[in-house]
Motif scaffolding. Structure first.
Motif, PDB file in Angstrom:
ATOM      1  N   LEU A 175      14.796  -2.098 -13.072  1.00  0.00           N
ATOM      2  CA  LEU A 175      13.403  -2.285 -13.495  1.00  0.00           C
ATOM      3  C   LEU A 175      12.807  -3.529 -12.844  1.00  0.00           C
ATOM      4  CD1 LEU A 175      13.338  -1.278 -17.272  1.00  0.00           C
ATOM      5  CD2 LEU A 175      12.511   0.001 -15.297  1.00  0.00           C
ATOM      6  N   SER A 176      13.031  -3.667 -11.554  1.00  0.00           N
ATOM      7  CA  SER A 176      12.425  -4.713 -10.739  1.00  0.00           C
ATOM      8  C   SER A 176      12.482  -6.077 -11.400  1.00  0.00           C
ATOM      9  CB  SER A 176      10.997  -4.313 -10.366  1.00  0.00           C
ATOM     10  OG  SER A 176      10.444  -5.205  -9.442  1.00  0.00           O
ATOM     11  N   ASP A 232       3.553  -5.790 -16.182  1.00  0.00           N
ATOM     12  CA  ASP A 232       3.826  -4.605 -15.376  1.00  0.00           C
ATOM     13  C   ASP A 232       5.295  -4.573 -14.979  1.00  0.00           C
ATOM     14  OD1 ASP A 232       1.140  -3.893 -15.442  1.00  0.00           O
ATOM     15  OD2 ASP A 232       0.688  -5.118 -13.680  1.00  0.00           O
ATOM     16  N   ALA A 276       8.078  -2.150 -13.046  1.00  0.00           N
ATOM     17  CA  ALA A 276       8.184  -0.989 -12.165  1.00  0.00           C
ATOM     18  C   ALA A 276       9.656  -0.688 -11.898  1.00  0.00           C
ATOM     19  CB  ALA A 276       7.463  -1.278 -10.851  1.00  0.00           C
ATOM     20  N   PHE A 277       9.930   0.553 -11.523  1.00  0.00           N
ATOM     21  CA  PHE A 277      11.278   0.900 -11.110  1.00  0.00           C
ATOM     22  C   PHE A 277      11.550   0.288  -9.744  1.00  0.00           C
ATOM     23  CE2 PHE A 277      10.637   4.332 -14.191  1.00  0.00           C
ATOM     24  CZ  PHE A 277      11.821   4.222 -14.901  1.00  0.00           C
ATOM     25  N   SER A 326       9.601  -8.360  -7.478  1.00  0.00           N
ATOM     26  CA  SER A 326       8.298  -8.389  -6.821  1.00  0.00           C
ATOM     27  C   SER A 326       8.239  -9.594  -5.893  1.00  0.00           C
ATOM     28  CB  SER A 326       7.184  -8.479  -7.866  1.00  0.00           C
ATOM     29  OG  SER A 326       7.261  -9.716  -8.557  1.00  0.00           O
TER      30      SER A 326
END
Length: 149
Positions: free
Chosen positions: A13-14, A121, A123-124, A129
């Protein structure tokens, strides 16, 4: 003295995996400390932390007004939360420590819980990031400085 650095997070999950990434970076930099990772929450952590004298936990968190990459030290009373340490699907780390003591275990000192702001936020992905990647060096330095003080 047995010391545990516990990185928390979900590796797919990033940014939620920031605790895992930072703990791994500390593996060779804090001599005498064991470094472990965990993506689970709740009572399963009890077996992982019993037997240590001191523990440091690193995890992703979100809080109102938090800036991505900001590090906060979470305490039992300051009202800050974390994806894993305060999960609706498990028991938070402070309650877990209390349960362990009530069950008669010799619980370690919860020396510090480092919450790293990741924003809302998620993300998968296996990579952080770009904005959080840019914070890794300074976060690592802050945590090392705090652990060694």
């Amino acid at each position: 003295m047995k010391i545990l650095i516990l990185g928390m997070g979900n590796p797919i999950l990033s940014d939620d995996g920031i605790g895992l990434k930072l703990a791994e970076r500390l593996r060779e930099k804090i001599r005498g400390a064991d470094v472990q990772m965990n993506a689970m929450v709740g009572l399963n952590l009890l077996d992982q932390i019993i037997g240590y004298d001191r523990i440091f936990i690193i995890d992703a968190m979100t809080s109102p007004g938090g800036s991505i990459g900001e590090m906060k030290v979470i305490t039992e009373t300051n009202g800050l939360g974390s994806f894993h340490l305060f999960s609706s699907h498990g028991i938070n780390i402070f309650d877990l420590m209390d349960v362990g003591r009530r069950c008669g275990y010799d619980m370690p000192e919860l020396t510090a819980v480092y919450g790293i702001e990741i924003g809302n936020d998620v993300a998968f992905g296996k990579e952080l990031s770009l904005s959080l990647q840019g914070c890794l060096d300074s976060l690592e330095e802050k945590i090392i400085s705090d652990m060694l003080s």
